[in-house]
Design an enzyme around this catalytic site. Structure first.
Site, mmCIF file in Angstrom:
data_model
loop_
_atom_site.group_PDB
_atom_site.id
_atom_site.type_symbol
_atom_site.label_atom_id
_atom_site.label_comp_id
_atom_site.label_asym_id
_atom_site.label_seq_id
_atom_site.Cartn_x
_atom_site.Cartn_y
_atom_site.Cartn_z
ATOM 1 N N HIS A 291 0.770 -1.174 0.009
ATOM 2 C CA HIS A 291 -0.179 0.040 -0.399
ATOM 3 C C HIS A 291 0.595 1.082 0.244
ATOM 4 C CE1 HIS A 291 -3.041 2.967 1.031
ATOM 5 N NE2 HIS A 291 -4.522 1.976 0.918
ATOM 6 N N HIS A 334 -1.838 3.487 11.517
ATOM 7 C CA HIS A 334 -1.115 4.812 10.852
ATOM 8 C C HIS A 334 -0.888 5.435 12.417
ATOM 9 C CE1 HIS A 334 0.290 8.443 8.182
ATOM 10 N NE2 HIS A 334 1.422 7.506 8.713
ATOM 11 N N HIS A 370 -4.808 5.775 14.209
ATOM 12 C CA HIS A 370 -5.943 5.659 13.888
ATOM 13 C C HIS A 370 -5.732 4.200 12.281
ATOM 14 C CE1 HIS A 370 -3.598 8.548 11.693
ATOM 15 N NE2 HIS A 370 -3.971 8.321 10.527
#
Length: 434
Positions: A291, A334, A370
């Site tokens: 990603h 993250h 988060h």
């Protein structure tokens, strides 16, 4: 990608030096300030950078107007409403925050664009030309015979509900959901709306927005310069009384003015408002595995003096293909040295399919963890991976900044704050084994 017909005429290009006249032969030839301007106009320079800024960064325009801006009356302090920029005195709280859709204004009370601006978070000081601020706007009334200009910084406006019909000194902009516009420091504008209207604003107190460098991507991709649109000259010539509102060091002031401030018959320069259709953003992403970081979706950036570190980035998450192999495809978990404010223009966001709704928002502060909710994690971890369209009908965005944000009292206490936001991660369970 859209090919929507435009209501107004525009000039394409980002950062160009434009020349435009609403009346033929109204631009002076070969000089900026002749002894007598064509058509009996006044010459007025609008400087967006210091005179001595390097040529590559210097921004200014020459406006040729029926009457100069100086005819406005004395400015007097008025109520700020919910505009607030005293971020050193605001609320410090690093918790993850999410807001359900901000309430659209009831038609029984007429609220124009400026009256409907509500500060959410920010950092720095407009007086020191450092930092940025984030707002939402909710309005239902047009700014008839009213104008606004901002001494504090540049506005990046993101409509979510309802189209904005914006008259500026430089010409007309129609900005619909799925488009954005930038109106720089000092430029007079007025917003007309039809019915309930809502959106988001990012204000930068320092610098100006630029399209990001592409590095190894090459010469093409992301937001292409040719797709930014700047208005052609258009003017009003009347003797109506206007109310002009000015934002100065986070406070509002107003004055009366004889005749329209939108009386610019011709102009030339590189300091002018512009709009951009987000469907024209050329996405890049992995075609193998893993990603990539969301910086690949940056539309506009305003950089600090430290290379690669932004006062603010405007990032979008548009419809695109996902083809990564053996990869957790939604956004990863993250903790970031940057502050992240997200909004949703339409659809369902891939990382949180419930709770994060169009017209709402979230804020994840510097180093506050988060990521995807439990349902998204389980689904993406067990999905059969094949090429698929991601966010086919959705359009989310992020305002990202290197600054640490404080919250306004309105943002912390408004009725639409989601006080159960953190529960979306409660059901994450351990899959660890030896």
């Amino acid at each position: 990608m859209t090919t929507k017909a435009q209501k107004y005429n525009y000039m394409p290009g980002f950062g160009n030096h434009f020349s435009t006249e609403a009346v033929p032969d109204s631009l002076p030839k070969n000089q900026n300030a002749p002894q007598k301007c064509p058509k009996g106009l006044y010459a007025e320079q609008l400087s967006g950078t210091a005179f001595t800024a390097p040529r590559k960064a210097n921004q200014r325009s020459w406006l040729y107007r029926i009457l100069p801006s100086v005819i406005q009356g004395p400015l007097e302090k008025i109520d700020n409403g919910l505009i607030y920029n005293n971020f050193d005195q605001a609320i410090v709280d690093p918790t993850q925050f999410r807001w359900l859709p901000f309430e659209l204004e009831d038609e029984t009370q007429k609220i124009d664009f400026v009256q409907g601006i509500k500060a959410i978070a920010g950092s720095g000081s407009p007086a020191l030309k450092t930092g940025c601020a984030i707002y939402v706007y909710c309005c239902n009334d047009s700014m008839t015979n009213r104008a606004f200009y901002n001494s504090d910084g540049d506005f990046l406006i993101v409509p979510q509900e309802g189209t904005l019909d914006i008259r500026t000194e430089f010409g007309m902009l129609e900005v619909a959901p799925g488009e954005i516009c930038v109106i720089q420091r000092g430029i007079h504008f007025s917003v007309a709306v039809e019915g309930k209207t809502r959106g988001y604003i990012l204000e930068i107190f320092q610098g100006h927005f630029q399209i990001p460098d592409l590095g190894p991507i090459g010469a093409n991709g992301l937001a292409n310069p040719r797709d930014f649109l700047t208005p052609v000259a258009a003017f009003e010539n009347n003797e109506f009384e206007y109310i002009v509102t000015n934002k100065f060091i986070g406070n509002l002031f107003a004055c009366k003015r004889r005749g329209s401030p939108f009386n610019v018959v011709a102009w030339h320069g590189n300091y002018a408002p512009y709009k951009y259709d987000l469907s024209l953003f050329c996405t890049v992403n992995t075609v193998s595995f893993d990603h990539l970081d969301p910086s690949i979706f940056t539309v506009l950036t305003c950089q600090t003096l430290e290379p690669g570190v932004a006062v603010a980035d405007f990032v979008i998450f548009p419809p695109r293909w996902g083809v990564a192999e053996n990869t957790f495809r939604p956004p990863y978990y993250h903790r970031n040295c940057m502050s992240e404010f997200m909004g949703l223009i339409r659809g369902v966001y891939e990382a949180k399919k419930e709770g994060f709704l169009p017209g709402g928002a979230s804020l994840h502060s510097c180093m506050t963890p988060h990521g995807p909710d439990a349902v998204t994690f389980e689904g993406a971890s067990n999905a059969v991976l094949k090429p698929e369209r991601v966010s086919e009908t959705a359009l989310a965005f992020m305002f990202e900044s290197c600054y640490l944000f404080t919250l306004t009292a309105y943002a912390k206490n408004c009725s639409n704050i989601d006080r159960n936001y953190n529960k979306c991660w409660e059901n994450l369970k351990s899959h660890f084994y030896i």
